[in-house]
Write a protein that holds these residues in place. Structure first.
Motif, PDB file in Angstrom:
ATOM      1  N   PRO A  24       0.803  -1.231   0.000  1.00 45.77           N
ATOM      2  CA  PRO A  24       0.000   0.000   0.000  1.00 45.77           C
ATOM      3  C   PRO A  24       0.834   1.279   0.000  1.00 45.77           C
ATOM      4  O   PRO A  24       0.412   2.308  -0.535  1.00 45.77           O
ATOM      5  CB  PRO A  24      -0.830  -0.111   1.289  1.00 45.77           C
ATOM      6  N   ARG A  49      -0.180   6.023  -7.271  1.00 48.28           N
ATOM      7  CA  ARG A  49      -1.438   6.731  -7.548  1.00 48.28           C
ATOM      8  C   ARG A  49      -1.230   8.239  -7.656  1.00 48.28           C
ATOM      9  O   ARG A  49      -1.886   8.923  -8.432  1.00 48.28           O
ATOM     10  CB  ARG A  49      -2.454   6.477  -6.415  1.00 48.28           C
ATOM     11  N   PHE A  50      -0.304   8.747  -6.863  1.00 47.37           N
ATOM     12  CA  PHE A  50      -0.073  10.196  -6.820  1.00 47.37           C
ATOM     13  C   PHE A  50       0.642  10.717  -8.068  1.00 47.37           C
ATOM     14  O   PHE A  50       0.310  11.775  -8.607  1.00 47.37           O
ATOM     15  CB  PHE A  50       0.738  10.542  -5.568  1.00 47.37           C
ATOM     16  N   TYR A  90      -3.795  13.008  -1.028  1.00 48.69           N
ATOM     17  CA  TYR A  90      -3.154  11.844  -1.662  1.00 48.69           C
ATOM     18  C   TYR A  90      -3.012  10.717  -0.659  1.00 48.69           C
ATOM     19  O   TYR A  90      -3.086  10.923   0.509  1.00 48.69           O
ATOM     20  CB  TYR A  90      -1.805  12.195  -2.277  1.00 48.69           C
ATOM     21  N   GLU A 143      -0.302  10.131   9.501  1.00 41.27           N
ATOM     22  CA  GLU A 143       0.318   8.808   9.691  1.00 41.27           C
ATOM     23  C   GLU A 143       0.728   8.602  11.147  1.00 41.27           C
ATOM     24  O   GLU A 143       0.671   7.488  11.665  1.00 41.27           O
ATOM     25  CB  GLU A 143       1.558   8.642   8.808  1.00 41.27           C
ATOM     26  N   GLU A 191       1.905   1.738  -3.576  1.00 41.90           N
ATOM     27  CA  GLU A 191       0.713   2.048  -4.376  1.00 41.90           C
ATOM     28  C   GLU A 191       0.299   3.511  -4.206  1.00 41.90           C
ATOM     29  O   GLU A 191      -0.179   4.147  -5.148  1.00 41.90           O
ATOM     30  CB  GLU A 191      -0.456   1.148  -3.950  1.00 41.90           C
ATOM     31  N   ARG A 192       0.466   4.018  -2.998  1.00 42.85           N
ATOM     32  CA  ARG A 192       0.075   5.414  -2.753  1.00 42.85           C
ATOM     33  C   ARG A 192       0.901   6.365  -3.622  1.00 42.85           C
ATOM     34  O   ARG A 192       0.372   7.318  -4.197  1.00 42.85           O
ATOM     35  CB  ARG A 192       0.276   5.728  -1.262  1.00 42.85           C
TER      36      ARG A 192
END
Lengths: 331, 331
Positions: A259, A266-267, B331, B98, A262-263
C-alpha cells in the motif's frame, strides 16, 4: 536475448536453493544454542541486503535480528554485539577491506561469524566460524537463513511448503519474468539512458533492493545519478521536487508494504509525466502460490532491472564492469 | 543579520534545556518500571531525529533503543512492539495523519507513548501517556530523554556535567556559530542556489540531520534536488557519479564517526571542484568541553544550514513556507 544465459541463470538459482540443507544445519545449531542478537552486517550492496532481511522479518518475528553497517561498526562500535551474538556476512570476493576489519572487531567482541562467502580461501571465508560457499544469489541465501530461524521460532509455519515451491518453480519463474520484461526494459532504457537524475521509490523488501540498485548499479555501474527513496518517506519532502519532467520509477511489490508504494504510484500521474510503475503483479510466477509472492517479489524487480541494465549498458556503450575510482584509486 | 532573531533563539534553546527536570522525571519513572524496548517513532523529519538518537547511542548503550518509521509500522507492523514497550514521538503540530494512526496502533499493542508535542490540545498530545510540551528543539529534547536513560543505566557518567555546560553555554554557542557562519553561508547560497542536484554526505549524529536537511529543507522548502548519503556508504557506489562539476557538501562532525566523514572530505578534492566541507571544529563553542563537542556537533551544522537557508530563500525569491503539494493536495 541480450546478455542472457538461461541455462546459467537456472543453474545459479537452483544451486543456491540446493544449499538449503547446509543453511538449515547452521541455523538450527545456532537456534538450539541460543543467541542474544543476530546482526546482518554489510557495506554497500551487502548492507542493503541486510536491510531487506530485517525490514521483511521484523513485522512477524520476535527474533532479535538487526542490520549493521560495517564501516560504522568499525568507527563507532555497537554495545549490543556480545559473545552471545551472531554476525551474518555475505561477500563474493571475500576481500572487502572494511568488512575484514569489521568482522575482526566483532570476533574480538566474541561474536560468532556466519559467512556466505564464495571463495573459501579469501580472508572473509577464513574469518567465518560457519561458512556457506556458493556464488551470487546473496539475498536468497540471507533470507533462507532468517526464514529457517523464524520457522524454528514458530513464526513461519508454511516454511517447508514455501521452499518446496521455490525449489520447483523459482528459477523458471525468474527466467520467465526476464523474458516477459525484456521489451519493456528496452523501451525504458531507450527513454532513460541519458537521465540527469532518476528517482527510485519502493517499500517492503523492495526498499533495500532499490537502495542497492540505485547506488550499486545505476550510480556505480551506469554512472547515472539516482536517488532511492522509501515510499513511506516520499510524501515528507521528496514529493515537492517532482514535476512534469522528473524521472521517477516506483517498484510496487506484493508484501505487507504494497500500500505504501501504491500510494506513490497513484499520486505520480497527477504531477509527473515521466514516471514508470514496475508492478510485480504483472508477472505470473507460475507455480508460486499467491500468499508467497510477496516474499519473493524483490526478485521479480531484480529480473526486470537486470534486463534494463543489459540494454542501458549497450545503448550507452558503457560496460558495467568499468569503474572510475573504485579499486582504481587509494582512498 | 537576515532572518535572525537572537533573543528568540536564546530563549528557545534555553527553554528547551529547562524542560530537563520534566524529561528526567518521565525517563526515571520508565527506567524504574522497566521496558522491553524503546522505539523512537517518526516520519520524515521526526524519523530522521530518531535515526540520530539511535545512531548516536547504540555505540555505548546496551539499552534496547530503536527507531521505527510510522507509515511502515502501520502497513507492516513490528513484532517487537509489546505492552512492555515505550514509543517516543515528537511533533509540533500534533496532527500528522500517519503519526496519529501509528500511535493508535502502538497503543493497541499496549505500548506506552511518550509525546514531545507542542500543542496540548492536538490529537498526538491527547494520545500521549506522558506529555512534554515545548516548541521546536526536537533533537535536543529527544537526546535529553535518551541520555537520561543512559545515565540511569550507568552509561553516561558525565551526564550532569554535560548538561550543566549546555545549560550555561549552548544557546550562546549556537548564536555565536550562526554569526560566524553567516558570511560563508551567503557565499555558499550564491554559488549553489541554482544547483540541479546537490549531494550531502555525513556520518554519526550528523547523518539523520543530513537526511532531514536534504529532504525536509532542500527538497521540500527550496525545491532543489538533493541526495543525502552516509559517509560509510559513499565509497560503495555514489563516488562513481562524482566529477569536477558535482555539487557535494560534507558535514564533518566530532563524534566517533568523524573519521568516516573525513575520509570523504580527503577524497573529494582529487575528483571534484565543487565540493564544500563544513567542519564543526571550525566553530569555538565557548564553554563546551572538548569531550562533549561531538555530542552536539549536529547542532553546529544546524546553525550553519539555517544561515544557508535564509540566504537561499532570499536569493531564490522562494519563501520556505510554500509547498507545491504537501497539504495542498489530497493523496
Amino acid at each position: 536475448m541480450l546478455k542472457f544465459d538461461e541455462e546459467k541463470i537456472l543453474k545459479s538459482i537452483n544451486g543456491a536453493l540446493a544449499m538449503r540443507p547446509k543453511i538449515e544445519a547452521v541455523a538450527d545449531e545456532l537456534y538450539d544454542r541460543g543467541f542474544d542478537a543476530i546482526f546482518y552486517m554489510g557495506i554497500g550492496g551487502t548492507y542493503a541486503s541486510g536491510i531487506m532481511v530485517v525490514d521483511s522479518v521484523e513485522g512477524k518475528s520476535k527474533l532479535p535480528i538487526y542490520v549493521m553497517q560495517a564501516a560504522r561498526y568499525i568507527a563507532h562500535g555497537n554495545a549490543h554485539v556480545t559473545d552471545k551474538s551472531v554476525v551474518v556476512i555475505a561477500s563474493d570476493s571475500g576481500t572487502t577491506a572494511e568488512m575484514i576489519e569489521a568482522v575482526e572487531k566483532a570476533k574480538k567482541a566474541g561474536a560468532l561469524i556466519v559467512g556466505f562467502v564464495e571463495f573459501v580461501d579469501s580472508p572473509l571465508a577464513k574469518l567465518s566460524d560457519r561458512l556457506i560457499s556458493y556464488p551470487h544469489n546473496e539475498q536468497l541465501k540471507l533470507f533462507m537463513f532468517a526464514h529457517r530461524l523464524m520457522y524454528r521460532n514458530g513464526e513461519f509455519k508454511d516454511y517447508e511448503r514455501f521452499y518446496k515451491e521455490l525449489d520447483a518453480h523459482l528459477a523458471d519463474a525468474f527466467v520467465d519474468t526476464s523474458k516477459r520484461a525484456d521489451a519493456f526494459a528496452l523501451a525504458f532504457a531507450e527513454k532513460h539512458k541519458d537521465d540527469s537524475l532518476h528517482y527510485y521509490v519502493s517499500a517492503g523488501n523492495h526498499f533495500g533492493a532499490n537502495y542497492s540498485y540505485a547506488m550499486c548499479y545505476v550510480e556505480e555501474q551506469h554512472w547515472i545519478r539516482s536517488k532511492s527513496i522509501h515510499a513511506s518517506e516520499f510524501f515528507h519532502g521528496t514529493l515537492e521536487v517532482i514535476d512534469r519532467d522528473t524521472n521517477v520509477t516506483v517498484f510496487v511489490g506484493e508484501d505487507e508494504e504494497r500500500p505504501l508504494a501504491e500510494r506513490v504510484a497513484r499520486f505520480l500521474p497527477r504531477v509527473c509525466a515521466r514516471y514508470t510503475i514496475i508492478d510485480t503483479k504483472d508477472y505470473p510466477l507460475k507455480g508460486i502460490s499467491p500468499e508467497f509472492r510477496g516474499l519473493i517479489s524483490y526478485l521479480v524487480c531484480h529480473a526486470v532491472t537486470e534486463r534494463i541494465d543489459a540494454h542501458i549498458e549497450k545503448l550507452n556503450c558503457h560496460p558495467m564492469d568499468i569503474r572510475r575510482y573504485y579499486r582504481r584509486l587509494d582512498y
